[in-house]
Write a protein that holds these residues in place. Structure first.
Motif, PDB file in Angstrom:
ATOM      1  N   ILE A 114       0.838  -1.205   0.000  1.00 26.57           N
ATOM      2  CA  ILE A 114       0.000   0.000   0.000  1.00 26.57           C
ATOM      3  C   ILE A 114       0.869   1.249   0.000  1.00 26.57           C
ATOM      4  O   ILE A 114       0.586   2.233  -0.697  1.00 26.57           O
ATOM      5  CB  ILE A 114      -0.931   0.003   1.226  1.00 26.57           C
ATOM      6  CG1 ILE A 114      -1.933  -1.150   1.136  1.00 26.57           C
ATOM      7  CG2 ILE A 114      -1.655   1.336   1.359  1.00 26.57           C
ATOM      8  CD1 ILE A 114      -2.979  -0.996   0.066  1.00 26.57           C
ATOM      9  N   ILE A 115       1.947   1.227   0.777  1.00 24.33           N
ATOM     10  CA  ILE A 115       2.824   2.405   0.862  1.00 24.33           C
ATOM     11  C   ILE A 115       3.493   2.678  -0.478  1.00 24.33           C
ATOM     12  O   ILE A 115       3.538   3.825  -0.938  1.00 24.33           O
ATOM     13  CB  ILE A 115       3.872   2.208   1.970  1.00 24.33           C
ATOM     14  CG1 ILE A 115       3.197   2.180   3.334  1.00 24.33           C
ATOM     15  CG2 ILE A 115       4.925   3.322   1.927  1.00 24.33           C
ATOM     16  CD1 ILE A 115       4.120   1.808   4.477  1.00 24.33           C
ATOM     17  N   VAL A 116       4.012   1.637  -1.111  1.00 30.07           N
ATOM     18  CA  VAL A 116       4.673   1.826  -2.404  1.00 30.07           C
ATOM     19  C   VAL A 116       3.668   2.324  -3.443  1.00 30.07           C
ATOM     20  O   VAL A 116       3.984   3.188  -4.261  1.00 30.07           O
ATOM     21  CB  VAL A 116       5.344   0.519  -2.865  1.00 30.07           C
ATOM     22  CG1 VAL A 116       5.818   0.627  -4.317  1.00 30.07           C
ATOM     23  CG2 VAL A 116       6.526   0.197  -1.959  1.00 30.07           C
ATOM     24  N   PHE A 117       2.450   1.799  -3.398  1.00 28.63           N
ATOM     25  CA  PHE A 117       1.414   2.310  -4.294  1.00 28.63           C
ATOM     26  C   PHE A 117       1.154   3.791  -4.017  1.00 28.63           C
ATOM     27  O   PHE A 117       1.008   4.591  -4.938  1.00 28.63           O
ATOM     28  CB  PHE A 117       0.127   1.510  -4.123  1.00 28.63           C
ATOM     29  CG  PHE A 117      -1.032   2.070  -4.902  1.00 28.63           C
ATOM     30  CD1 PHE A 117      -1.127   1.883  -6.267  1.00 28.63           C
ATOM     31  CD2 PHE A 117      -2.019   2.809  -4.260  1.00 28.63           C
ATOM     32  CE1 PHE A 117      -2.198   2.410  -6.987  1.00 28.63           C
ATOM     33  CE2 PHE A 117      -3.089   3.343  -4.964  1.00 28.63           C
ATOM     34  CZ  PHE A 117      -3.175   3.141  -6.334  1.00 28.63           C
ATOM     35  N   GLY A 118       1.116   4.166  -2.744  1.00 32.00           N
ATOM     36  CA  GLY A 118       0.893   5.572  -2.386  1.00 32.00           C
ATOM     37  C   GLY A 118       1.987   6.487  -2.888  1.00 32.00           C
ATOM     38  O   GLY A 118       1.736   7.647  -3.230  1.00 32.00           O
ATOM     39  N   PHE A 119       3.212   5.959  -2.992  1.00 33.11           N
ATOM     40  CA  PHE A 119       4.319   6.773  -3.494  1.00 33.11           C
ATOM     41  C   PHE A 119       4.113   7.186  -4.950  1.00 33.11           C
ATOM     42  O   PHE A 119       4.699   8.174  -5.403  1.00 33.11           O
ATOM     43  CB  PHE A 119       5.634   6.016  -3.366  1.00 33.11           C
ATOM     44  CG  PHE A 119       6.159   5.900  -1.970  1.00 33.11           C
ATOM     45  CD1 PHE A 119       5.660   6.708  -0.960  1.00 33.11           C
ATOM     46  CD2 PHE A 119       7.158   4.984  -1.642  1.00 33.11           C
ATOM     47  CE1 PHE A 119       6.132   6.609   0.342  1.00 33.11           C
ATOM     48  CE2 PHE A 119       7.644   4.891  -0.361  1.00 33.11           C
ATOM     49  CZ  PHE A 119       7.129   5.698   0.639  1.00 33.11           C
TER      50      PHE A 119
ATOM     51  N   GLN B 147       2.730   9.575   4.498  1.00 28.58           N
ATOM     52  CA  GLN B 147       2.014   8.449   3.898  1.00 28.58           C
ATOM     53  C   GLN B 147       2.393   7.136   4.568  1.00 28.58           C
ATOM     54  O   GLN B 147       1.520   6.355   4.984  1.00 28.58           O
ATOM     55  CB  GLN B 147       2.324   8.368   2.402  1.00 28.58           C
ATOM     56  CG  GLN B 147       1.603   9.382   1.536  1.00 28.58           C
ATOM     57  CD  GLN B 147       1.961   9.209   0.070  1.00 28.58           C
ATOM     58  OE1 GLN B 147       3.107   8.924  -0.275  1.00 28.58           O
ATOM     59  NE2 GLN B 147       0.988   9.388  -0.799  1.00 28.58           N
ATOM     60  N   GLY B 148       3.688   6.869   4.638  1.00 23.46           N
ATOM     61  CA  GLY B 148       4.149   5.610   5.206  1.00 23.46           C
ATOM     62  C   GLY B 148       3.778   5.458   6.664  1.00 23.46           C
ATOM     63  O   GLY B 148       3.332   4.384   7.105  1.00 23.46           O
TER      64      GLY B 148
END
Length: 238
Positions: A53-58, A106-107
């Motif tokens: 989810i975090i990488v997608f948010g980036f 975000q993370g």
């Protein structure tokens, strides 16, 4: 630094986009956790899901950076700035610095919400965040590259493709080991899956497995940074 402060203010002028960039990953975390209750797969385990989810948010950081640069080009703000003694690397740094705190927010928020779904609190969470930093930096650099090369209308289309590629080839929603084939090959030639696997290894305490993935994302960040600097330099010379 004054240019970085100005860029931070420009980013804050669009709080709706920032809210969506922060809230959408949280919403997706909730949705996939609920899906995991009816489909108890390993990919939906919270320690596997949160890094994805975090990488997608980036990927939203990429859009923020690209739109900011594209707008500054369209308004001729960058053209006027080129009269200053700033180098191409200075421009890249000044547009990167304001977005890194957003990546940290975000993370951090995703991991805080993950606690509510059973993620165990430990020092490994800080290590996982640290392992994700190169991916956050690379995402911003990619946005600067897009913004330097594309118009504001083109950024929207290319950005959508980039977000889709992040979803498909990151392994965030589907286990790449099971998919296999060319999808797995492409995924591990890109940085997204490595960033997620590195963070998952950190959460699991598998410290030996972290660096091989992190060095892959660092390499991508360095390459994209160089490309962004070259793109700025050519625009300055033009």
């Amino acid at each position: 630094m004054p240019l970085a402060v100005r860029n931070r203010k420009e980013i804050m002028r669009d709080p709706v986009s920032i809210l969506l960039g922060v809230a959408l990953p949280l919403l997706m975390l909730v949705i996939f956790v609920l899906l995991g209750k009816s489909a108890p797969l390993d990919i939906f385990q919270i320690e596997n899901l949160a890094p994805g989810i975090i990488v997608f948010g980036f990927s939203f950081l990429t859009m923020f950076a690209a739109v900011l640069i594209a707008k500054d080009k369209q308004s001729a703000f960058l053209v006027r700035l080129f009269a200053s003694p700033l180098s191409a690397a200075d421009y890249v740094i000044s547009y990167t610095l304001p977005l890194l705190p957003l990546a940290l927010v975000q993370g951090t928020l995703v991991f805080i919400l993950a606690f509510a779904f059973g993620l165990q609190f430990s020092a490994n969470i800080l290590l996982a965040l640290l392992a994700l930093v190169p991916m956050a930096v690379m995402s911003v650099f990619m946005g600067l590259l897009f913004g330097s090369l594309l118009t504001e209308s083109q950024v929207a289309g290319v950005g959508s493709i980039y977000i889709t590629l992040t979803s498909l080839f990151s392994g965030a929603w589907m286990p790449l080991q099971l998919v296999g084939g060319f999808v797995k090959t492409i995924a591990y030639a890109l940085p997204f899956a490595h960033a997620i696997d590195g963070a998952r290894a950190a959460l699991a305490g598998d410290y030996a497995a972290i660096w091989p993935h992190v060095q892959w994302t660092i390499a991508y960040a360095v390459v994209v940074c160089i490309l962004a600097i070259i793109a700025f330099r050519r625009r300055m010379e033009g």
